[in-house]
Design a protein around this motif. Structure first.
Motif, PDB file in Angstrom:
ATOM      1  N   ARG A 139       5.889  15.107  -0.164  1.00  0.00           N
ATOM      2  CA  ARG A 139       4.989  15.670   0.857  1.00  0.00           C
ATOM      3  C   ARG A 139       4.893  17.185   0.755  1.00  0.00           C
ATOM      4  NH1 ARG A 139       6.008  11.726   6.024  1.00  0.00           N
ATOM      5  NH2 ARG A 139       5.911   9.850   4.748  1.00  0.00           N
TER       6      ARG A 139
ATOM      7  N   CYS B 199       4.580   4.037  -1.923  1.00  0.00           N
ATOM      8  CA  CYS B 199       4.906   4.472  -0.561  1.00  0.00           C
ATOM      9  C   CYS B 199       3.633   4.503   0.293  1.00  0.00           C
ATOM     10  CB  CYS B 199       5.568   5.848  -0.568  1.00  0.00           C
ATOM     11  SG  CYS B 199       5.951   6.434   1.089  1.00  0.00           S
TER      12      CYS B 199
ATOM     13  N   HIS C 291       5.201   8.314  -6.994  1.00  0.00           N
ATOM     14  CA  HIS C 291       5.602   7.937  -5.635  1.00  0.00           C
ATOM     15  C   HIS C 291       4.481   7.264  -4.837  1.00  0.00           C
ATOM     16  CE1 HIS C 291       8.029   8.248  -1.980  1.00  0.00           C
ATOM     17  NE2 HIS C 291       6.956   8.704  -1.353  1.00  0.00           N
TER      18      HIS C 291
ATOM     19  N   CYS D  83      10.284  11.073  -0.186  1.00  0.00           N
ATOM     20  CA  CYS D  83       9.078  11.338   0.606  1.00  0.00           C
ATOM     21  C   CYS D  83       8.981  12.832   0.918  1.00  0.00           C
ATOM     22  CB  CYS D  83       9.099  10.551   1.911  1.00  0.00           C
ATOM     23  SG  CYS D  83       8.771   8.800   1.693  1.00  0.00           S
TER      24      CYS D  83
ATOM     25  N   CYS E 135       3.122   7.897   2.488  1.00  0.00           N
ATOM     26  CA  CYS E 135       2.698   9.088   1.728  1.00  0.00           C
ATOM     27  C   CYS E 135       1.286   8.887   1.166  1.00  0.00           C
ATOM     28  CB  CYS E 135       3.685   9.397   0.601  1.00  0.00           C
ATOM     29  SG  CYS E 135       5.267  10.036   1.216  1.00  0.00           S
TER      30      CYS E 135
HETATM   31 ZN   LIG Z   1       6.805   8.544   0.685  1.00  0.00          ZN
END
Ligand SMILES: [Zn+2]
Length: 257
Positions: A208, A234, A230, A204, A237
């Motif tokens: 990010r 997720c 990702h 993450c 995110c």
């Molecule tokens: Zn994430």
């Protein structure tokens, strides 16, 4: 509310959106527990955003008021059908700005009111968070970009004046101005990433750090691949990504030079 652009996430199965969308549809049909689930899902990030935006002690009220307002809209068949988080966060920004404005109105002296004119930004006005975000974004830029932006935006110079000032060719100046403006916008978006919930894993954190470049389409192919891989898996995110898309659309396009 605009549909959020998911086209640059190939492979996204939209399950995050579908989940929120299903809950919203149920809430619209009067199922209180569906809206409670949305509250639980986004309460933490909402509080964090509200604390960043305004007076700390107001955050609780701002969040409660914003959730209530969105629920009211949903029950009347309005409000978001997808992208609940982005809609809620926009509501929180507006509510914080409204309170900040109301507070200011209570204690102005003529002089302060004159000096403290808000800076127009997009079609609204800067709230505390956005002002701080722009300042932090500006300060994170390389010195050369800061110099260019300072000359243009604070000093009010024209790009052609920078040719002699910085000893560059006209093409060199326009390339530099272009990079500096994009750099500022990207850094500004990254400030919104910082204000979101803390990352729970290393992947993450990596993703990010690259999200604003991803949204601005300046990320390298390798980074894009990483983000593509990702986001669909997720929820947190993906939410931040959707929020950034929205913020990016809110910000006026950089003036061409
Ligand atoms: Zn994430």
């Amino acid at each position: 509310m605009q549909d959020v652009d998911l086209v640059n996430v190939p492979g996204a199965d939209r399950s995050v959106e579908v989940d929120d969308g299903v809950l919203l549809a149920q809430a619209r049909d009067g199922h209180a527990e569906a809206y409670a689930a949305l509250f639980t899902r986004y309460s933490y990030a909402a509080h964090r955003l509200a604390r960043n935006l305004g007076q700390y002690e107001d955050a609780e009220d701002v969040v409660a008021e914003s959730f209530a307002r969105v629920l009211d809209l949903v029950r009347r068949g309005k409000g978001p059908e997808t992208a609940f988080r982005a809609y809620l966060f926009t509501t929180i920004r507006h509510e914080s700005a409204r309170r900040a404005k109301a507070r200011k109105r209570v204690t102005p002296t003529d002089d302060v009111a004159k000096i403290d004119q808000p800076v127009p930004f997009g079609d609204g006005q800067l709230d505390g968070f956005e002002r701080a975000a722009i300042r932090a974004a500006y300060e994170s830029l390389p010195p050369r970009w800061r110099t260019v932006l300072w000359h243009l935006d604070v000093d009010g110079r024209k790009p052609h004046e920078l040719v002699s000032l910085l000893d560059l060719s006209p093409n060199g100046v326009s390339a530099l101005v272009y990079r500096a403006r994009n750099g500022l916008r990207e850094a500004y978006l990254q400030q919104h990433v910082k204000s979101a919930a803390p990352e729970d894993s290393r992947s993450c954190r990596d993703v990010r750090a690259k999200l604003s470049a991803f949204v601005r389409r300046t990320a390298s192919a390798r980074d894009q691949e990483k983000v593509h891989g990702h986001l669909p898996v997720c929820r947190e995110c993906m939410s931040i990504y959707l929020d950034l898309q929205e913020v990016d659309q809110e910000v006026a396009a950089p003036p061409s030079s």
